[in-house]
Design an enzyme around this catalytic site. Sequence first.
Site, mmCIF file in Angstrom:
data_model
loop_
_atom_site.group_PDB
_atom_site.id
_atom_site.type_symbol
_atom_site.label_atom_id
_atom_site.label_comp_id
_atom_site.label_asym_id
_atom_site.label_seq_id
_atom_site.Cartn_x
_atom_site.Cartn_y
_atom_site.Cartn_z
ATOM 1 N N ARG A 1 -0.524 13.867 89.258
ATOM 2 C CA ARG A 1 -1.465 13.149 90.122
ATOM 3 C C ARG A 1 -0.748 11.911 90.646
ATOM 4 O O ARG A 1 0.011 11.262 89.916
ATOM 5 C CB ARG A 1 -2.727 12.740 89.357
ATOM 6 C CG ARG A 1 -3.707 13.887 89.095
ATOM 7 C CD ARG A 1 -4.367 14.418 90.377
ATOM 8 N NE ARG A 1 -5.305 15.494 90.137
ATOM 9 C CZ ARG A 1 -5.013 16.794 90.189
ATOM 10 N NH1 ARG A 1 -3.781 17.188 90.470
ATOM 11 N NH2 ARG A 1 -5.946 17.703 89.980
ATOM 12 N N ASP B 1 4.678 15.950 94.978
ATOM 13 C CA ASP B 1 3.688 16.876 95.549
ATOM 14 C C ASP B 1 2.333 16.175 95.628
ATOM 15 O O ASP B 1 1.380 16.746 96.145
ATOM 16 C CB ASP B 1 3.586 18.136 94.671
ATOM 17 C CG ASP B 1 2.703 19.201 95.309
ATOM 18 O OD1 ASP B 1 2.889 19.481 96.510
ATOM 19 O OD2 ASP B 1 1.824 19.756 94.620
ATOM 20 N N GLU C 1 -3.384 10.068 98.702
ATOM 21 C CA GLU C 1 -3.319 11.334 99.455
ATOM 22 C C GLU C 1 -4.657 11.754 100.055
ATOM 23 O O GLU C 1 -4.693 12.567 100.990
ATOM 24 C CB GLU C 1 -2.785 12.464 98.566
ATOM 25 C CG GLU C 1 -3.741 12.905 97.466
ATOM 26 C CD GLU C 1 -3.176 14.050 96.619
ATOM 27 O OE1 GLU C 1 -2.054 13.924 96.118
ATOM 28 O OE2 GLU C 1 -3.889 15.060 96.456
ATOM 29 N N HIS D 1 0.568 18.396 98.202
ATOM 30 C CA HIS D 1 -0.250 18.955 97.117
ATOM 31 C C HIS D 1 -0.359 20.476 97.237
ATOM 32 O O HIS D 1 -1.464 21.034 97.328
ATOM 33 C CB HIS D 1 -1.653 18.314 97.114
ATOM 34 C CG HIS D 1 -2.279 18.303 95.738
ATOM 35 N ND1 HIS D 1 -2.923 17.216 95.215
ATOM 36 C CD2 HIS D 1 -2.337 19.259 94.780
ATOM 37 C CE1 HIS D 1 -3.373 17.503 94.002
ATOM 38 N NE2 HIS D 1 -3.023 18.744 93.719
HETATM 39 P P1 NAI Z 1 -2.877 20.174 80.225
HETATM 40 O O1 NAI Z 1 -4.166 19.506 79.880
HETATM 41 O O2 NAI Z 1 -2.626 21.563 79.734
HETATM 42 O O3 NAI Z 1 -1.645 19.263 79.759
HETATM 43 C C1 NAI Z 1 -1.574 17.884 79.958
HETATM 44 C C2 NAI Z 1 -0.729 17.307 78.824
HETATM 45 O O4 NAI Z 1 -0.508 15.915 79.105
HETATM 46 C C3 NAI Z 1 -1.407 17.404 77.446
HETATM 47 O O5 NAI Z 1 -0.533 18.004 76.515
HETATM 48 C C4 NAI Z 1 -1.677 15.941 77.098
HETATM 49 O O6 NAI Z 1 -1.621 15.687 75.687
HETATM 50 C C5 NAI Z 1 -0.560 15.248 77.856
HETATM 51 N N1 NAI Z 1 -0.764 13.806 78.024
HETATM 52 C C6 NAI Z 1 -1.912 13.119 78.105
HETATM 53 N N2 NAI Z 1 -1.664 11.795 78.203
HETATM 54 C C7 NAI Z 1 -0.319 11.652 78.179
HETATM 55 C C8 NAI Z 1 0.560 10.531 78.232
HETATM 56 N N3 NAI Z 1 0.092 9.273 78.312
HETATM 57 N N4 NAI Z 1 1.900 10.760 78.172
HETATM 58 C C9 NAI Z 1 2.379 12.027 78.063
HETATM 59 N N5 NAI Z 1 1.599 13.117 78.005
HETATM 60 C C10 NAI Z 1 0.270 12.932 78.070
HETATM 61 O O7 NAI Z 1 -2.801 20.103 81.813
HETATM 62 P P2 NAI Z 1 -1.934 21.034 82.783
HETATM 63 O O8 NAI Z 1 -2.708 22.252 83.141
HETATM 64 O O9 NAI Z 1 -0.560 21.189 82.232
HETATM 65 O O10 NAI Z 1 -1.881 20.109 84.090
HETATM 66 C C11 NAI Z 1 -1.222 18.852 84.067
HETATM 67 C C12 NAI Z 1 -1.625 18.077 85.302
HETATM 68 O O11 NAI Z 1 -1.052 18.717 86.448
HETATM 69 C C13 NAI Z 1 -3.142 18.102 85.598
HETATM 70 O O12 NAI Z 1 -3.830 17.098 84.902
HETATM 71 C C14 NAI Z 1 -3.191 17.881 87.064
HETATM 72 O O13 NAI Z 1 -3.304 16.495 87.299
HETATM 73 C C15 NAI Z 1 -1.832 18.377 87.570
HETATM 74 N N6 NAI Z 1 -1.962 19.557 88.444
HETATM 75 C C16 NAI Z 1 -1.361 19.518 89.674
HETATM 76 C C17 NAI Z 1 -1.448 20.596 90.531
HETATM 77 C C18 NAI Z 1 -0.768 20.601 91.874
HETATM 78 O O14 NAI Z 1 -1.121 21.434 92.724
HETATM 79 N N7 NAI Z 1 0.213 19.757 92.098
HETATM 80 C C19 NAI Z 1 -2.225 21.773 90.171
HETATM 81 C C20 NAI Z 1 -2.744 21.750 88.811
HETATM 82 C C21 NAI Z 1 -2.639 20.657 88.002
#
Ligand code: NAI
Length: 330
Positions: A234, A258, A263, A295
Amino acid sequence: MHVTVYSTRLYDRQALERSPGFGGHSFNFLEARLDASTVATAAGAEAVCVFVNDQLDHKVLQALYTLGVRLVVLRCAGFNQVDLVAAQALGMAVCRVPEYSPHAVAEHTLALLLTLNRKIHRAYARVREGNFALDGLLGFDMHGRTVGVVGTGRIGETFCRLMTGFGCTLLATDPTPNPACIAMGVQYVPLPELLARSDVVSLHCPLTPHTHHLINADAFAGMKRGAMLLNTSRGAVVDTQAAITALKARTLGSLGLDVYEEEGGLFFRDLSGAGIQDDVFARLLTFPNVVVTGHQGFFTEDALAAIASTTLANLNAFAATGKPLYPVSV
Ligand code: NAI
């Protein structure tokens, strides 16, 4: 259920229409973003279906509730755009698509990495001009380099798996280490150590109050000189002004984005005839070592189909039981 769908693009509509079970609900597809100025268009709907840049703050949620909306269906994984405390206080259910294709985002991150490293964006333009000089296109082998992954959930883990294929050393930071990553040899270290040791830093954590501007001026100062930063999580996880300062000082080697913190006023629209009003974003685009995509990490056939089917599954579950399949709570 009657559902008003916001921020609809043709591909969203087609993916939903192709998904089994589409006929079980009635959809009103709108191109507009949901915010305080458009919320009245939800009149008559029991659910709203929204995307990453719709704004569901307290005021909008209150207005939706007054109109009779009881369910917010996110067609994305992140939920930072919803005031969950306000939704809970109103008794509105919020649900999301927790997992659709971690591969889509992880593979797009890899595309940004290789583009920046091997200067494909510059080579593409040069060759089309008949310029075959290699000066300025020098890259480095990924093999043997250190890659730091911030957030090793679904997407971070998938990205780690891709990078092991290159023979990289992998560092990670996450409050909840992932056993699958440990099993593939990822070493968990504190963020300052990860920043100091990594040739490439890739962000895969959610946007929360803790991760807002996680990569700020101090973090840039602690990064290895000339390192690459990738952000497909994000926008507001990175302080964009601090990134520009680090690029100007040439301490940050390259930047692949991305997502961008402002945005909402730019992405998912064709502004090619209107020009860019955001001077910070326009400044970013002037650097030859910056690549920005709008994005599109999620944008694969597979991910769109999975988003549509999970969205319908959330609606079906709510219609049948009063609870969505994948609720998001405070
Ligand atoms: P997820 O919930 O499976 O993994 C997120 C990880 O980040 C978790 O393991 C969590 O413990 C960790 N985390 C939380 N706070 C943290 C910190 N301060 N430092 C380090 N790690 C921390 O989520 P997922 O599915 O892997 O997605 C990650 C992010 O990717 C989403 O939250 C979303 O913002 C973004 N995303 C972007 C997309 C795009 O099109 N560019 C599409 C889908 C998701």
